[in-house]
Enzyme design. Structure first.
Site, mmCIF file in Angstrom:
data_model
loop_
_atom_site.group_PDB
_atom_site.id
_atom_site.type_symbol
_atom_site.label_atom_id
_atom_site.label_comp_id
_atom_site.label_asym_id
_atom_site.label_seq_id
_atom_site.Cartn_x
_atom_site.Cartn_y
_atom_site.Cartn_z
ATOM 1 N N TRP A 102 -10.472 -6.133 -1.803
ATOM 2 C CA TRP A 102 -9.712 -6.482 -0.593
ATOM 3 C C TRP A 102 -10.282 -7.711 0.077
ATOM 4 C CZ3 TRP A 102 -5.142 -4.962 -0.877
ATOM 5 C CH2 TRP A 102 -4.803 -3.702 -1.357
ATOM 6 N N ASP A 172 -11.427 -5.726 8.540
ATOM 7 C CA ASP A 172 -10.277 -5.055 7.913
ATOM 8 C C ASP A 172 -10.645 -3.574 7.786
ATOM 9 O OD1 ASP A 172 -8.371 -3.927 6.308
ATOM 10 O OD2 ASP A 172 -8.643 -5.305 4.622
ATOM 11 N N LYS A 196 -3.279 4.689 5.403
ATOM 12 C CA LYS A 196 -4.433 5.430 4.910
ATOM 13 C C LYS A 196 -4.830 6.517 5.911
ATOM 14 C CE LYS A 196 -4.871 2.080 1.745
ATOM 15 N NZ LYS A 196 -5.661 0.866 1.835
HETATM 16 C C1 LIG Z 1 -5.184 -0.479 1.403
HETATM 17 C C2 LIG Z 1 -5.922 -1.645 1.929
HETATM 18 C C3 LIG Z 1 -5.292 -2.878 2.124
HETATM 19 C C4 LIG Z 1 -3.851 -3.108 1.762
HETATM 20 O O1 LIG Z 1 -3.103 -3.236 2.853
HETATM 21 P P1 LIG Z 1 -1.498 -3.400 2.881
HETATM 22 O O2 LIG Z 1 -1.196 -2.697 4.160
HETATM 23 O O3 LIG Z 1 -0.932 -2.770 1.663
HETATM 24 O O4 LIG Z 1 -1.241 -4.865 2.950
HETATM 25 C C5 LIG Z 1 -6.056 -3.920 2.644
HETATM 26 N N1 LIG Z 1 -7.347 -3.757 2.938
HETATM 27 C C6 LIG Z 1 -7.988 -2.584 2.747
HETATM 28 C C7 LIG Z 1 -9.439 -2.452 3.082
HETATM 29 C C8 LIG Z 1 -7.287 -1.487 2.240
HETATM 30 O O5 LIG Z 1 -7.926 -0.330 2.061
#
Ligand SMILES: *Cc1c(COP(=O)(O)O)cnc(C)c1O
Length: 360
Positions: A102, A172, A196
């Site tokens: 990511w 993030d 999530k």
């Molecule tokens: C799942 C995830 C993403 C993906 O995000 P989207 O909402 O599908 O764009 C980005 N960063 C992390 C750390 C994730 O776990």
């Protein structure tokens, strides 16, 4: 009803009580004669739903008053671009920590807008480690420092929050938000896709310190300007109303469970048990260094990968669902977000022991 223990990486398990409440309110929300899906986002019913969700999130995370909370679309992946677009201001570079797939994507996107200094890179360990805190050297000219506290694919997690001094820290938190208490005041900006640990896909939460607003260049799309969303209470255009409502139900559920201190204790217990079971056996192993193992994502491999398919088949018979590891890593991966009950982890551990006995 035939609900499984859903270990999916995302979209992920939601609390059953929340789904039941959504079902009960599906056709007629609170005597309005409408589903939340059918409501104007500007009507008083929906505005009350939206305001309560924000207030509950602020309470859960103790978000200070000088932070704005946005309910946006576009996923965490849009934030990979919105962060540099909004935070660079007059600066031309940003610091990034590369600790998994990511952060790699976040870096690739940021490179479209600025010079990216990758100040830590754990690719040489296949992203199974986290850089030691004292090795981080931030560039004083960086507009911000970006990192990914929890990387979902390999399952590493930062055991510390980087201290970036006066440089705004951006995180993030898609796969760790609400899993424990954090001090929001240490961050300039936090973002998370909802699917999530917050609610259904389609919603993205951004928590931003006020002084960082208003720096986007005027030739950038309005939809990518945090200030415009702040000035319009996340209703510059139609927000993802139903996902926002469901996130609100999840926040209320979390409060009822005792808030983040209670979730933190449960999450630590679930993770500790599962890692202990993995470590106690030669049949299973975890590729991740012990000091940075994720509470939310527990990857493990079988010593004999030829047994993977049989393991997944047997697990499915115990209602243990979506344990297959990410296609780039293989093995197994158990996502144990807030909504996964302790019971689900116990059933998994029992199944692992039985499978080992029958196949070792
Ligand atoms: C799942 C995830 C993403 C993906 O995000 P989207 O909402 O599908 O764009 C980005 N960063 C992390 C750390 C994730 O776990």
């Amino acid at each position: 009803m035939n609900r499984v223990f859903n270990f999916s990486a995302g979209p992920a398990i939601l609390p059953q009580k929340v789904l039941e409440q959504a079902r009960d309110e599906m056709l007629d929300w609170n005597g309005s004669g409408m589903s939340v899906m059918e409501m104007s986002h500007r009507g008083k019913e929906y505005l009350s739903i939206a305001a309560k969700a924000e207030a509950d999130l602020r309470e859960l995370m103790s978000i200070p008053d000088n932070y704005k909370v946005l309910f946006l679309q576009g996923g965490a992946s849009s934030q990979f671009a919105m962060v540099p677009i909004n935070l660079l201001g007059d600066k031309t570079s940003a610091d990034y920590l590369l600790t998994g797939q990511w952060s790699k994507k976040a870096i690739a996107e940021a490179k479209r807008y600025c010079d990216v200094n990758v100040i830590a890179d754990t690719s040489d360990t296949n992203f199974t480690t986290i850089p030691a805190e004292e090795t981080l050297k931030f560039n004083p000219d960086a507009a911000y420092v970006h990192y990914t506290p929890n990387e979902t694919i390999v399952g590493v997690e930062f055991p510390y929050i980087p201290d970036t001094g006066d440089i705004p820290l951006v995180a993030d938190m898609s796969s760790t938000i609400l899993s424990r208490q954090i001090d929001v005041s240490k961050f300039g900006l936090i973002y998370a896709g909802a699917q999530k640990n917050i609610g259904p896909a389609g919603l993205t939460i951004v928590i931003i310190r006020e002084d960082l607003l208003g720096k986007a260049k005027s030739n950038m799309p309005a939809m990518f300007d945090y200030k415009i969303h702040v000035d319009n209470d996340s209703m510059y255009n139609t927000p993802p109303t139903y996902s926002w409502y469901l996130a609100g139900l999840v926040f209320a559920w979390l409060k009822e469970k005792g808030g983040l201190p209670a979730m933190e204790a449960i999450n630590q217990k679930k993770a500790d048990k599962l890692y202990a079971a993995i470590d106690a056996s030669d049949f299973y192993s975890s590729p991740v260094e012990k000091s940075c193992r994720s509470w939310m994502k527990v990857p493990f491999v079988l010593a004999n990968a030829d047994l993977d398919a049989k393991f997944l088949e047997g697990a499915a018979k115990q209602k243990l669902h979506s344990l297959k590891g990410h296609r780039s890593v293989g093995g197994m991966r158990a996502s144990i977000y807030n909504a996964m009950p302790v019971e689900g982890v116990d059933v998994l551990i029992d199944f692992m022991a039985t499978f080992e006995k029958n196949n070792a």
